[in-house]
Write a protein that holds these residues in place. Structure first.
Motif, PDB file in Angstrom:
ATOM      1  N   CYS A  34     -40.296  -1.923 -36.387  1.00 49.58           N
ATOM      2  CA  CYS A  34     -41.687  -1.566 -36.698  1.00 49.58           C
ATOM      3  C   CYS A  34     -42.652  -2.554 -36.055  1.00 49.58           C
ATOM      4  N   TYR A  37     -43.059  -1.790 -32.476  1.00 49.78           N
ATOM      5  CA  TYR A  37     -43.823  -0.546 -32.351  1.00 49.78           C
ATOM      6  C   TYR A  37     -45.315  -0.820 -32.512  1.00 49.78           C
ATOM      7  N   ILE A  38     -45.670  -1.561 -33.556  1.00 55.18           N
ATOM      8  CA  ILE A  38     -47.087  -1.830 -33.838  1.00 55.18           C
ATOM      9  C   ILE A  38     -47.719  -2.704 -32.757  1.00 55.18           C
ATOM     10  N   GLN A  40     -46.729  -2.988 -29.740  1.00 51.77           N
ATOM     11  CA  GLN A  40     -46.533  -2.325 -28.455  1.00 51.77           C
ATOM     12  C   GLN A  40     -45.873  -3.247 -27.430  1.00 51.77           C
ATOM     13  N   HIS A  44     -45.986   1.697 -24.962  1.00 53.68           N
ATOM     14  CA  HIS A  44     -47.170   2.153 -25.692  1.00 53.68           C
ATOM     15  C   HIS A  44     -46.772   2.978 -26.913  1.00 53.68           C
ATOM     16  N   MET A  45     -47.511   2.794 -27.974  1.00 54.70           N
ATOM     17  CA  MET A  45     -47.236   3.483 -29.228  1.00 54.70           C
ATOM     18  C   MET A  45     -47.260   5.004 -29.033  1.00 54.70           C
ATOM     19  N   ASN A  49     -44.525   7.844 -29.974  1.00 59.02           N
ATOM     20  CA  ASN A  49     -44.875   8.959 -30.863  1.00 59.02           C
ATOM     21  C   ASN A  49     -44.500  10.300 -30.248  1.00 59.02           C
ATOM     22  N   GLY A  74     -48.285   9.808 -36.335  1.00 59.51           N
ATOM     23  CA  GLY A  74     -48.306   8.494 -35.692  1.00 59.51           C
ATOM     24  C   GLY A  74     -49.130   7.498 -36.499  1.00 59.51           C
ATOM     25  N   SER A  78     -47.697   4.182 -38.386  1.00 57.23           N
ATOM     26  CA  SER A  78     -48.287   2.858 -38.120  1.00 57.23           C
ATOM     27  C   SER A  78     -48.647   2.139 -39.408  1.00 57.23           C
TER      28      SER A  78
END
Length: 98
Positions: A34, A37-38, A40, A44-45, A49, A74, A78
């Motif tokens: 996570c 992901y957050i 990046q 890119h997020m 997604n 998405g 987040s």
């Protein structure tokens, strides 16, 4: 003169054929956290997604992409990941769909 012309043409052809190699980047989505992901750090997020939407749509044999749902999901993911930074992303997706 002919030799000089051949050298110039050869150099010109070499320049035309010298195409820069494009880097190929492989991402193992099962290993993204996570936090990654957050922030990046992996990619890119939005890219993740779209991949997630396609992956889960494929599991359901659903060829339709709902772009509004993609953005909503998405954003929801987040927010969830903000408080579960160490959780693997795919686990966060599963927890978010229950």
């Amino acid at each position: 003169m002919v030799q000089t012309r051949a050298i110039v043409l050869g150099a010109f052809a070499a320049l035309l054929l010298a195409v820069p190699a494009k880097a190929q980047v492989l991402v193992d989505v099962s290993k993204i956290s996570c936090d990654q992901y957050i922030t990046q750090r992996i990619t890119h997020m939005q890219t993740v997604n779209v991949w997630l939407a396609g992956f889960y749509a494929g599991r359901r044999n659903n060829p339709v992409v709902d772009t509004q749902a993609l953005n909503k999901n998405g954003n929801k993911l987040s927010r969830f990941c903000e408080s579960h930074r160490e959780m693997p992303l795919l686990d966060a997706v599963e927890a978010n769909t229950k």
